[in-house]
Design a protein around this motif. Sequence first.
Motif, PDB file in Angstrom:
ATOM      1  N   HIS B  50      -9.842  67.875  -2.716  1.00  0.00           N
ATOM      2  CA  HIS B  50      -9.842  69.305  -3.212  1.00  0.00           C
ATOM      3  C   HIS B  50      -9.466  69.629  -4.297  1.00  0.00           C
ATOM      4  O   HIS B  50     -10.459  70.351  -5.701  1.00  0.00           O
ATOM      5  N   GLU B  51      -8.602  69.212  -4.645  1.00  0.00           N
ATOM      6  CA  GLU B  51      -8.093  69.229  -6.205  1.00  0.00           C
ATOM      7  C   GLU B  51      -9.101  68.581  -7.467  1.00  0.00           C
ATOM      8  O   GLU B  51      -9.504  69.554  -8.935  1.00  0.00           O
ATOM      9  N   ALA B  53     -12.061  68.375  -6.666  1.00  0.00           N
ATOM     10  CA  ALA B  53     -13.852  69.049  -7.474  1.00  0.00           C
ATOM     11  C   ALA B  53     -13.155  70.242  -7.787  1.00  0.00           C
ATOM     12  O   ALA B  53     -13.895  70.704  -9.002  1.00  0.00           O
ATOM     13  N   MET B  54     -12.251  70.829  -8.031  1.00  0.00           N
ATOM     14  CA  MET B  54     -11.616  72.208  -8.603  1.00  0.00           C
ATOM     15  C   MET B  54     -12.033  71.461 -10.017  1.00  0.00           C
ATOM     16  O   MET B  54     -12.238  71.723 -11.404  1.00  0.00           O
ATOM     17  N   VAL B  55     -11.454  70.199 -10.282  1.00  0.00           N
ATOM     18  CA  VAL B  55     -11.010  69.665 -11.844  1.00  0.00           C
ATOM     19  C   VAL B  55     -12.306  69.147 -12.786  1.00  0.00           C
ATOM     20  O   VAL B  55     -12.458  69.688 -13.904  1.00  0.00           O
ATOM     21  N   LEU B  56     -13.081  69.056 -11.842  1.00  0.00           N
ATOM     22  CA  LEU B  56     -14.920  68.535 -12.169  1.00  0.00           C
ATOM     23  C   LEU B  56     -15.647  69.805 -13.088  1.00  0.00           C
ATOM     24  O   LEU B  56     -16.511  70.182 -13.505  1.00  0.00           O
ATOM     25  N   LEU B  57     -15.412  71.117 -12.573  1.00  0.00           N
ATOM     26  CA  LEU B  57     -15.818  72.696 -12.870  1.00  0.00           C
ATOM     27  C   LEU B  57     -14.533  73.094 -14.372  1.00  0.00           C
ATOM     28  O   LEU B  57     -15.184  74.163 -14.832  1.00  0.00           O
ATOM     29  N   ALA B  65      -6.511  67.019 -16.948  1.00  0.00           N
ATOM     30  CA  ALA B  65      -6.434  68.294 -15.683  1.00  0.00           C
ATOM     31  C   ALA B  65      -6.284  67.909 -14.099  1.00  0.00           C
ATOM     32  O   ALA B  65      -5.355  68.688 -13.527  1.00  0.00           O
ATOM     33  N   LEU B  69      -2.824  69.237 -12.632  1.00  0.00           N
ATOM     34  CA  LEU B  69      -2.569  69.924 -11.109  1.00  0.00           C
ATOM     35  C   LEU B  69      -1.614  69.320 -10.263  1.00  0.00           C
ATOM     36  O   LEU B  69      -0.292  69.520  -9.507  1.00  0.00           O
TER      37      LEU B  69
END
Lengths: 170, 200
Positions: B50-51, B53-57, B65, B69
């Motif tokens: 999940h994290e 996927a967020m990092v890629l944004l 990043a 986290l």
Amino acid sequence: MNAVTYFWLFFKASLFSSGGMGNLPSLHRDLVVRQWATEGQFAESLMIGQISPGPNGLWVVSLGYLTNGATGALLAVIAITIPPFLVLLLERVYRNIKHHPAVSGFVRGMSLAVVGTFTVVLIGMLHGTGSGFQLRGMAIGACALTMAGTRRVPLPLIILGAAVAGVLCY
Amino acid sequence: MSSHQSPFRFFSIWLSLGLQSFGGGVATFALIRDAAVNQHAWISEEEFTHEWAMVLLVPGINLLALTILIGRRARGAPGVVMALVGLMLPSVIMTALITAAYTHIRALRQVQAALKGVVPAIVALGLFTSAQMAQPILKAAYKEGRFSLTLSLVVVVASGLLVACSRVPVVTILLACGLLCGSFQWISARARATPEPIAG
């Protein structure tokens, strides 16, 4: 060389990009125009970035050092460390925007533009360093591409191989 | 669990991850994942995915990043600093030292010859990376339909041409392409979501 402007160029390039190398096109344009960096220094720092440990994005540390000494390296480190902190802000809103099509579309568009601009800058580098479009260079590039394509040869090894080929060929 | 670790131990774990990061990004990613999920259980497998996927944004180096986290999840704000410094210190110092050493030998004829060989390889590897980055996006666009694929290809070519032939700042080009594709996806998703008018 104004330190504030210098830092801003590194920071801006890293903030508005994606991935560790996405800042290359913007930095290239801004530093070369100001004559704060040469085409050769970009090639050198990319080379060192591939050989040295850590994420590939640390190539800018080398660029900082080559163009502005230890101060430049330090400013570059700070400039690339700040943008990833945005993840803490993103985390707060992520649940709400995760499935929003505009978000994934924005990231997609930016990544595609990084691909386009990156490609042009790389080809310009071939031209600008005089390694140009000659047979020997093309052959080395083709070998490197083939080895990378197998995904079995570590990248630093490919770079070292190309360095040996350079010494033998030129 | 993380609560048993002293701050010094926590920092030294990240320092050793940094010292082992010679294999580049992919290898470091695997090391961090193994340390955070399996060895020290700072984060579950699912949370890690999940994290990521967020990092890629987020702009910049994705691994940093991710480290922020995980560091915060394990030990709060001090954890962020310890994890980041631990991970980056060895490789930043090594990169600076290698660069410094390089400046002393740069003038040698052999070094110049080696560099001439390296440049085409760097360019080839860069093009390879670009292709790897573009491939999944173009594949997704292809599945969405002809217009989406065409738009993606136009963005690649147009951004390249703009940087080659115009004085438009690169950041402006990147942002404009992001906004263009963002609004396109938004509009087409809304168009899909609009229900058919009910007859009668």
